[in-house]
Design a protein around this motif. Structure first.
Motif, PDB file in Angstrom:
ATOM      1  N   VAL A  71      37.533  37.132  39.454  1.00  0.00           N
ATOM      2  CA  VAL A  71      38.337  37.267  38.118  1.00  0.00           C
ATOM      3  C   VAL A  71      37.731  37.856  37.080  1.00  0.00           C
ATOM      4  N   THR A  73      38.023  39.316  33.134  1.00  0.00           N
ATOM      5  CA  THR A  73      38.616  39.244  31.945  1.00  0.00           C
ATOM      6  C   THR A  73      38.151  40.231  31.027  1.00  0.00           C
ATOM      7  N   SER A  78      43.475  39.320  32.154  1.00  0.00           N
ATOM      8  CA  SER A  78      42.863  38.635  33.430  1.00  0.00           C
ATOM      9  C   SER A  78      43.322  39.743  34.727  1.00  0.00           C
ATOM     10  N   LYS A 103      46.582  39.746  36.572  1.00  0.00           N
ATOM     11  CA  LYS A 103      47.089  38.472  36.631  1.00  0.00           C
ATOM     12  C   LYS A 103      48.563  38.343  35.747  1.00  0.00           C
TER      13      LYS A 103
END
Length: 110
Positions: A71, A73, A78, A103
């Motif tokens: 993931v 960010t 994200s 996301k």
């Protein structure tokens, strides 16, 4: 990669990679919507099975060891990493490029 990429992307926004049960890596770079080009399945919003519900994004910058499923960010957003590779110039690695899925509320990414 650290020497070249760190200098090239030093003024870009910070990005962070998180991995389940793994280390957290930080670096700098840019996330942009991947508009793609004709025939580019990953980049275009049109897919061979139909239209993609969401656009894909691409990260270009200084972030080592990015893997699918991580993931990323940056700037309060994200993204799930779908694909990652290093870009080389004259045999020297210059940066990392990663294809991302944002996301959101209606999905968690891959």
């Amino acid at each position: 990669m650290k020497d070249i990429a760190c200098r090239v992307f030093r003024h870009m926004e910070r990005a962070r990679i998180e991995r389940d049960g793994g280390p957290v890596a930080e670096g700098r770079g840019a996330v942009a919507r991947w508009k793609g080009k004709a025939g580019d399945v990953l980049g275009a919003q049109a897919h061979s099975l139909g239209m993609l519900a969401e656009p894909l994004y691409v990260f270009t910058g200084d972030l080592p060891a990015v893997q699918p499923g991580d993931v990323l960010t940056q700037g309060g957003e994200s993204y799930t990493v779908l694909h990652s590779s290093q870009v080389a110039l004259g045999g020297a690695v210059v940066c990392t490029r990663a294809v991302l899925e944002k996301k959101g509320e209606d999905h968690d990414g891959v």
